[in-house]
Design a protein around this motif. Structure first.
Motif, PDB file in Angstrom:
ATOM      1  N   VAL A  70      -3.407   3.486  -2.224  1.00 55.12           N
ATOM      2  CA  VAL A  70      -3.626   2.478  -3.267  1.00 55.12           C
ATOM      3  C   VAL A  70      -2.996   1.160  -2.846  1.00 55.12           C
ATOM      4  O   VAL A  70      -1.796   1.109  -2.540  1.00 55.12           O
ATOM      5  CB  VAL A  70      -3.030   2.942  -4.613  1.00 55.12           C
ATOM      6  CG1 VAL A  70      -3.242   1.882  -5.690  1.00 55.12           C
ATOM      7  CG2 VAL A  70      -3.648   4.272  -5.024  1.00 55.12           C
ATOM      8  N   TYR A  88     -14.924   9.508  -3.195  1.00 51.86           N
ATOM      9  CA  TYR A  88     -13.784   8.987  -3.939  1.00 51.86           C
ATOM     10  C   TYR A  88     -13.516   9.838  -5.168  1.00 51.86           C
ATOM     11  O   TYR A  88     -14.329  10.693  -5.557  1.00 51.86           O
ATOM     12  CB  TYR A  88     -14.046   7.538  -4.370  1.00 51.86           C
ATOM     13  CG  TYR A  88     -15.297   7.348  -5.196  1.00 51.86           C
ATOM     14  CD1 TYR A  88     -15.318   7.582  -6.574  1.00 51.86           C
ATOM     15  CD2 TYR A  88     -16.486   6.921  -4.601  1.00 51.86           C
ATOM     16  CE1 TYR A  88     -16.472   7.417  -7.324  1.00 51.86           C
ATOM     17  CE2 TYR A  88     -17.649   6.746  -5.347  1.00 51.86           C
ATOM     18  CZ  TYR A  88     -17.630   6.998  -6.706  1.00 51.86           C
ATOM     19  OH  TYR A  88     -18.789   6.836  -7.441  1.00 51.86           O
ATOM     20  N   ARG A 143      -9.627   3.917 -12.490  1.00 52.36           N
ATOM     21  CA  ARG A 143     -10.023   3.242 -11.255  1.00 52.36           C
ATOM     22  C   ARG A 143     -10.437   4.301 -10.228  1.00 52.36           C
ATOM     23  O   ARG A 143      -9.959   5.439 -10.265  1.00 52.36           O
ATOM     24  CB  ARG A 143      -8.890   2.389 -10.672  1.00 52.36           C
ATOM     25  CG  ARG A 143      -8.411   1.281 -11.577  1.00 52.36           C
ATOM     26  CD  ARG A 143      -9.428   0.183 -11.774  1.00 52.36           C
ATOM     27  NE  ARG A 143      -8.865  -0.928 -12.549  1.00 52.36           N
ATOM     28  CZ  ARG A 143      -8.887  -0.999 -13.875  1.00 52.36           C
ATOM     29  NH1 ARG A 143      -9.430  -0.021 -14.583  1.00 52.36           N
ATOM     30  NH2 ARG A 143      -8.373  -2.050 -14.502  1.00 52.36           N
ATOM     31  N   THR A 167      -9.700   3.278   4.093  1.00 51.04           N
ATOM     32  CA  THR A 167      -9.399   4.602   3.532  1.00 51.04           C
ATOM     33  C   THR A 167     -10.519   5.622   3.702  1.00 51.04           C
ATOM     34  O   THR A 167     -10.262   6.733   4.189  1.00 51.04           O
ATOM     35  CB  THR A 167      -8.957   4.488   2.061  1.00 51.04           C
ATOM     36  OG1 THR A 167      -9.905   3.706   1.331  1.00 51.04           O
ATOM     37  CG2 THR A 167      -7.581   3.857   1.970  1.00 51.04           C
ATOM     38  N   TYR A 200     -10.633   5.592  -6.244  1.00 53.21           N
ATOM     39  CA  TYR A 200      -9.944   5.466  -4.961  1.00 53.21           C
ATOM     40  C   TYR A 200     -10.570   6.441  -3.965  1.00 53.21           C
ATOM     41  O   TYR A 200     -10.744   7.624  -4.266  1.00 53.21           O
ATOM     42  CB  TYR A 200      -8.449   5.767  -5.104  1.00 53.21           C
ATOM     43  CG  TYR A 200      -7.747   4.802  -6.033  1.00 53.21           C
ATOM     44  CD1 TYR A 200      -7.450   3.499  -5.624  1.00 53.21           C
ATOM     45  CD2 TYR A 200      -7.416   5.177  -7.336  1.00 53.21           C
ATOM     46  CE1 TYR A 200      -6.830   2.611  -6.481  1.00 53.21           C
ATOM     47  CE2 TYR A 200      -6.790   4.282  -8.200  1.00 53.21           C
ATOM     48  CZ  TYR A 200      -6.504   3.011  -7.768  1.00 53.21           C
ATOM     49  OH  TYR A 200      -5.893   2.113  -8.630  1.00 53.21           O
ATOM     50  N   SER A 237      -3.318  -0.342 -10.359  1.00 51.67           N
ATOM     51  CA  SER A 237      -2.613  -0.262  -9.079  1.00 51.67           C
ATOM     52  C   SER A 237      -1.137  -0.577  -9.256  1.00 51.67           C
ATOM     53  O   SER A 237      -0.268   0.077  -8.650  1.00 51.67           O
ATOM     54  CB  SER A 237      -3.240  -1.215  -8.056  1.00 51.67           C
ATOM     55  OG  SER A 237      -3.032  -2.571  -8.384  1.00 51.67           O
ATOM     56  N   ILE A 253      -4.867   9.701  -1.578  1.00 48.09           N
ATOM     57  CA  ILE A 253      -5.446   8.401  -1.886  1.00 48.09           C
ATOM     58  C   ILE A 253      -4.430   7.337  -1.483  1.00 48.09           C
ATOM     59  O   ILE A 253      -3.223   7.533  -1.631  1.00 48.09           O
ATOM     60  CB  ILE A 253      -5.805   8.252  -3.379  1.00 48.09           C
ATOM     61  CG1 ILE A 253      -4.573   8.473  -4.263  1.00 48.09           C
ATOM     62  CG2 ILE A 253      -6.926   9.202  -3.768  1.00 48.09           C
ATOM     63  CD1 ILE A 253      -4.793   8.154  -5.736  1.00 48.09           C
ATOM     64  N   PHE A 307     -16.134  -1.341  -3.081  1.00 52.47           N
ATOM     65  CA  PHE A 307     -15.106  -1.028  -4.072  1.00 52.47           C
ATOM     66  C   PHE A 307     -15.374  -1.901  -5.299  1.00 52.47           C
ATOM     67  O   PHE A 307     -15.208  -3.115  -5.265  1.00 52.47           O
ATOM     68  CB  PHE A 307     -13.709  -1.311  -3.523  1.00 52.47           C
ATOM     69  CG  PHE A 307     -13.284  -0.350  -2.427  1.00 52.47           C
ATOM     70  CD1 PHE A 307     -13.862   0.893  -2.312  1.00 52.47           C
ATOM     71  CD2 PHE A 307     -12.308  -0.704  -1.530  1.00 52.47           C
ATOM     72  CE1 PHE A 307     -13.478   1.782  -1.318  1.00 52.47           C
ATOM     73  CE2 PHE A 307     -11.903   0.174  -0.523  1.00 52.47           C
ATOM     74  CZ  PHE A 307     -12.492   1.419  -0.419  1.00 52.47           C
ATOM     75  N   CYS A 322       0.835  -1.207   0.000  1.00 48.09           N
ATOM     76  CA  CYS A 322       0.000   0.000   0.000  1.00 48.09           C
ATOM     77  C   CYS A 322       0.867   1.255   0.000  1.00 48.09           C
ATOM     78  O   CYS A 322       1.829   1.344   0.771  1.00 48.09           O
ATOM     79  CB  CYS A 322      -0.927   0.036   1.215  1.00 48.09           C
ATOM     80  SG  CYS A 322      -2.219  -1.217   1.195  1.00 48.09           S
TER      81      CYS A 322
END
Length: 411
Positions: free
Chosen positions: A223, A191, A206, A277, A208, A236, A221, A386, A170
């Motif tokens: 990831v 997001y 994508r 998150t 986030y 990612s 953010i 998600f 991450c």
């Protein structure tokens, strides 16, 4: 509102359409991408397409919308529509794209169902489609107006002000507008979409969650790298391998209706994995605004080393007047932490608690069941998914009188 004539036709044909909706969705995407390959290359998530998740979500949403119209003709499934509209707005979808979808969707319906699609049946399902499409268009154009952008023009250049390695898999990217203008406001829990150009020339997108609070001078953010070959983790992995401090990213305006309600009520924030998150954004906002009611922070992860933003999770909790944090780990749990799955059995909840959940669907289902058993009303349980929301669409289709969280689910 669906016309009386179409209501009867849709009610009569819904079992046949519902039974074939998976095949219809599959053929629809085949036709759509054959005619418009740029949509798969630059708009649709190739990972979700590869896994069949987008097909399931489309099939579920159409069936859910039609079922709702038939069962409750004077209302709309606005929770589901809001979720879809926020996702569309974050991608820059415009009203001009809906006739394209209509053309290929109805070609797929006609091919799969054959002679069963009489002119009357086609007319009824055409009405269903445009009721849904026009409702989404109206919501999306309102969302664009709220962000003060032209319909579909959601992208801005953002500079990576800093990159922080949170865990082995991450990384947090702190972002600021590249032109130095103020960052757009957002609500805790929302997001952004990030669009990157990959080696094959595609521009994949994508979403986030913003992990910083609205009052922060930068937007952050976090990831998580998705391992393995294929399209599932291509964005990612690109961000982890190729994005450094000083680089520029294309980032959308913030969207999403999974947001912290401004309230003096007690709050529960329960997350698993990278689902922490949006909770960090909510938690920091609660601390910044001096929330005085009890706040219960719960998180489950593989191990403390895998728990992204773990120190922030604890530190922000300690900034609140009446808050507690409990973490559960599958391995290497430290003294004071729980072992195994998150368990609410001995977690006290203040009366009137509003709960927010984010993590894998099995985790959220399990936590929701425990909250309901503790007496938390379904209307006070909110969740974030998600990726395509297979939970809400399936619940709408199977039980049109109540969603999975009594209409409280969000994008």
């Amino acid at each position: 509102m669906l016309s009386e004539k179409s209501t009867e036709t849709v009610r009569a044909t819904l079992p046949a359409v519902g039974a074939a909706i998976g095949d219809i969705a599959d053929l629809f995407y085949t036709k759509l991408f054959a005619a418009h390959p740029e949509l798969l290359r630059d708009l649709f998530n190739r990972g979700n397409q590869n896994a069949g998740l987008q097909k399931q979500a489309l099939a579920g949403s159409i069936a859910a919308f039609a079922t709702h119209l038939v069962a409750r003709p004077d209302t709309r499934p606005d929770v589901m529509l809001q979720r879809i509209a926020h996702k569309h707005a974050s991608l820059g979808v415009t009203r001009e794209q809906y006739p394209v979808v209509h053309r290929h969707l109805f070609a797929a319906i006609a091919e799969v169902l054959g002679e069963a699609v009489t002119p009357e049946v086609a007319e009824a399902w055409d009405e269903v489609y445009w009721l849904m499409a026009n409702a989404l268009i109206a919501i999306e154009e309102r969302l664009y107006a709220e962000q003060q952008v032209l319909a579909g023009d959601v992208w801005r250049a953002w500079t990576v002000a800093a990159r922080v390695e949170e865990t082995a898999d991450c990384a947090t990217f702190h972002l600021a507008p590249a032109d130095g203008s103020p960052a757009p406001s957002f609500k805790p829990g929302q997001y952004v979409s990030v669009q990157v150009e990959l080696a094959d020339g595609s521009r994949q997108i994508r979403q986030y969650s913003l992990s910083s609070a609205p009052g922060s001078p930068v937007r952050s953010i976090t990831v998580k790298r998705v391992h393995g070959e294929g399209p599932d983790g291509e964005v990612s992995n690109h961000l982890h391998a190729r994005t450094a401090t000083g680089d520029t990213l294309r980032v959308s305006a913030p969207y999403g209706d999974f947001v912290l309600r401004d309230s003096t009520a007690p709050v529960l924030l329960a997350s698993a994995g990278i689902g922490c998150t949006p909770m960090l954004s909510m938690l920091e906002h609660l601390a910044d605004t001096g929330h005085a009611a009890p706040v219960t922070v719960l998180h489950a992860d593989r191990s403390p080393a895998d728990h992204a933003l773990r120190a922030d999770h604890r530190a922000l909790t300690h900034k609140l007047a009446d808050a507690s944090a409990r973490f559960w780990y599958e391995a290497a749990a430290e003294p004071g932490d729980g072992e195994g799955r998150l368990d609410l059995a001995d977690v006290p909840l203040a009366p009137g608690t509003t709960a927010y959940l984010c993590g894998p669907l099995p985790f959220m289902r399990a936590v929701r069941e425990q909250l309901l058993a503790k007496g938390v009303p379904a209307s006070d349980i909110h969740y974030e998914v998600f990726g395509p929301d297979l939970w809400l669409a399936s619940a709408e289709a199977s039980a049109p009188t109540s969603g999975p969280a009594s209409g409280s689910a969000s994008a």
